[in-house]
Design an enzyme around this catalytic site. Structure first.
Site, mmCIF file in Angstrom:
data_model
loop_
_atom_site.group_PDB
_atom_site.id
_atom_site.type_symbol
_atom_site.label_atom_id
_atom_site.label_comp_id
_atom_site.label_asym_id
_atom_site.label_seq_id
_atom_site.Cartn_x
_atom_site.Cartn_y
_atom_site.Cartn_z
ATOM 1 C CE LYS A 83 -4.782 44.681 56.912
ATOM 2 N NZ LYS A 83 -5.594 45.493 57.456
ATOM 3 C CE1 TYR B 296 -2.527 47.096 52.159
ATOM 4 C CE2 TYR B 296 -2.082 45.416 53.736
ATOM 5 C CZ TYR B 296 -2.939 46.508 53.227
ATOM 6 O OH TYR B 296 -4.210 46.604 53.754
ATOM 7 C CE1 TYR C 108 -10.362 45.259 60.214
ATOM 8 C CE2 TYR C 108 -8.324 45.929 61.078
ATOM 9 C CZ TYR C 108 -8.985 45.317 59.934
ATOM 10 O OH TYR C 108 -8.496 44.818 58.860
#
Ligand code: DON
Length: 612
Positions: free
Chosen positions: A70, A192, A244
């Site tokens: 990412k 993706y 996260y």
């Protein structure tokens, strides 16, 4: 005898064996193919920003990159669309939710950040290409540049993910609903899934992290993977969102921008210093590798890598301050000139800088600069020991130079060729003034020019273009006319054109040279093979005298800096002086020892300053 194991390697090895015992966590299975991973796999790889690799454990074991793709795809989106357009689609706030939360910003539907799946899928959609194949081709190529080798997609994991990627498809259609995705999400969703299925190793992660630490350039291949400016943005979202809803704990305990992936990889970056790749498939409830987190926490603790660790005080940027009163160029000068420099030399200040120039250190140096009293006429800044300079440092220095030049004072800088940013910033920040800044390749030249300027202002400068007579030569001071005539009969006039060598290293000594007109310099070659000027001679000075004393081969090369006229006293003629004019020989030798004693004293003074 085997080579000693580098200390960092030793520490990584002991850490690896220590953490191998930690079997907490579960291998991810929501993508069925990932469940086939051996939970015992464990690799640690540390790559320095200049490409030194340390690794232990399963560092060549392939696994899929998953979410660690990412930040790199975010970088490609920034390159392809520009920062403003990307921020239109993806924000930069930690979501505080799980990586696959179907959560978008109220109203706009904008994903909170590019590290959660919603933001990542959006970033993929911004990669140039339009169709899945072209998008994934671009992604695989750029990630390969970061890794320093060609990468490829693991088809079995891709299929497994695509077949089970319902949640991501839901996210994709949510994004389409909010017009974040402007087309049917199918193409970018497949791209993706493929990007998450790119096959890497722990060593690749270390190298990709080192590429970011090295400002976007792969330290081993030298190839640029992403623009330096975007690295800052990538590391920012990695720092705030990369782990996260464990990001806070991560910053607290590890303190490096990082990114984790569900196949058990973690990549961490210490800007300007190093990159770390860790691989161990057992995950904690947040989806981060358990051993990975422990490894990074321990490496930070053992090596003191926390990004918020207080760096060295900016004040240490000043390596040494001095002035022309005590610092000499390699130019040998007449006694009158030397005394004038001793008296008035404090008007020229020398500032030796060191280490990394950033806002803090440049600000301190410029304050030191501006603190100088009104007797000062010039500041000579030596950047030989400066290791880096960022744009804010260049900006601060440019403004300081500008205010300095405005008052009519001079500024010289030395050894800046490694920092083109400074010249570029000077020309932008002080366009009307910057050409007044003197740029020099080495300090002896910068100091010689400053000496010349000061002596000029004191109207004491002796110009090399002016010819002198044998009676003006320092080494012959105190000789009477008869002796000068005797000596004169032994001297041979020899002229050399500009750039011509008078003598080379290793030559047998032919004699001693008196310089009657012009300028000449003595050069040596450093261990690193760089030429260094060690002395500059003006009319009335002599060189090659060592050959007279011990007949040893020449230890330095002497070259004419301009057309020069010399009078050469051959070795055999000097030796014959013993019977021809012993008093003359003694006078020359005593002047010589007095001169060498002066030079020794100066060298000691300089050494005392250098080691102060
Ligand atoms: O989209 C997914 O769910 C996976 N391809 C990647 C998720 C992931 O790596 C989360 N990281 N800890």
């Amino acid at each position: 005898m085997s080579a000693p194991v580098p200390p960092i390697q030793k520490i990584l090895e002991s850490l690896h064996s220590e953490l191998l015992e930690n079997r907490d966590g579960e291998v991810a299975t929501y993508i069925p193919e990932l469940g086939k991973a051996d939970p015992e796999w464990f690799g640690i790889c540390l790559v320095t920003a200049d490409g030194q690799v340390y690794q232990v454990g399963e560092c060549d074991q392939s696994f899929t990159i998953q979410s660690i793709s990412k930040p790199f795809v975010y970088g490609i989106a920034l390159e392809d669309r520009g920062k403003e357009a990307v921020l239109e689609k993806i924000w930069m706030e930690p979501s505080g939710e799980a990586f696959n939360a179907i959560s978008l910003r109220p109203g706009t539907g904008k994903p909170e950040n590019p590290m959660i799946n919603a933001g990542a899928i959006t970033a993929t959609s911004l990669v140039n290409g339009g169709d899945t194949d072209s998008m994934i081709r671009r992604i695989v190529r750029v990630l390969g540049i970061h890794a320093g080798r060609p990468l490829s997609v693991d088809e079995s994991v891709y299929r497994s993910e695509s077949e089970t990627g319902h949640r991501n498809r839901a996210i994709g259609y949510m994004l389409r609903n909010f017009e974040i995705l402007e087309e049917d999400p199918k193409a970018c969703l497949e791209a993706y899934f493929m990007q998450c299925s790119i096959s890497v190793t722990c060593r690749d992660l270390g190298m990709m992290a080192a590429t970011l630490a090295n400002g976007g350039v792969n330290p081993c291949t030298g190839e640029r993977a992403v623009s330096r400016d975007y690295v800052e943005n990538i590391l920012s979202v990695m720092g705030s969102c990369g782990m996260y809803d464990a990001a806070g704990e991560w910053v607290y305990n590890v303190g490096m921008p990082a990114k984790s992936g569900v196949s058990g990889g973690i990549l961490a970056v210490l800007p300007g210093q190093l990159g770390i790749g860790v691989f161990s498939p057992r995950l904690d409830p947040c989806g981060n590798s358990v051993r990975g987190i422990e490894t990074c926490r321990e490496i930070t603790r053992k090596f003191g890598l926390h990004i918020f660790q207080v760096p060295r005080l900016a004040t240490e940027v000043i390596r040494r301050t001095g002035s022309l009163a005590r610092t000499r160029s390699s130019r040998l000068r007449s006694a009158v000139e030397m005394e004038a420099l001793r008296q008035a030399g404090d008007a020229i200040r020398i500032l030796e800088l060191q280490g990394d120039l950033n806002f803090g250190t440049a600000e301190f140096a410029s304050r030191e600069f501006m603190r100088a009293d009104d007797r000062i006429r010039e500041m000579v800044l030596d950047f030989s020991h400066v290791t880096g300079m960022n744009s804010s440092a260049a900006g601060v220095l440019a403004m300081a130079f500008g205010s300095w030049l405005e008052t009519g004072l001079r500024v010289s800088v030395c050894r800046c060729e490694r920092f083109p940013l400074l010249e570029e910033t000077l020309s932008r920040v002080i366009p009307d003034q910057w050409r007044k800044v003197g740029f020099f390749d080495d300090m002896p030249d910068a100091i010689e020019e400053a000496e010349n300027q000061l002596l000029e202002e004191l109207e004491l400068r002796q110009h090399s273009s002016e010819a002198v007579g044998i009676e003006d030569c320092q080494l012959l001071s105190g000789l009477n006319l008869e002796d000068l005539e005797t000596l004169g009969s032994l001297l041979k006039p020899i002229a050399f054109e500009e750039g011509e060598s008078v003598m080379k290293v290793g030559d047998d000594p032919d004699g001693m040279y008196f310089l009657m007109r012009g300028k000449a310099s003595a050069w040596i070659r450093t261990e690193a093979g760089r030429e260094r000027r060690v002395a500059t001679f003006s009319p009335g000075m002599n060189f090659g005298e060592m050959g007279l004393i011990n007949h040893s081969p020449r230890s330095a090369e002497v070259r004419a800096d301009s057309r020069i006229e010399t009078m050469m006293l051959p070795v055999e003629a000097f030796d014959r002086l013993e019977e021809l004019g012993p008093r003359l020989q003694v006078a020359i030798l005593s002047n010589l020892s007095a001169m060498l004693a002066d030079r020794l004293r100066e060298a000691n003074e300089e050494l005392a300053q250098i080691h102060s």
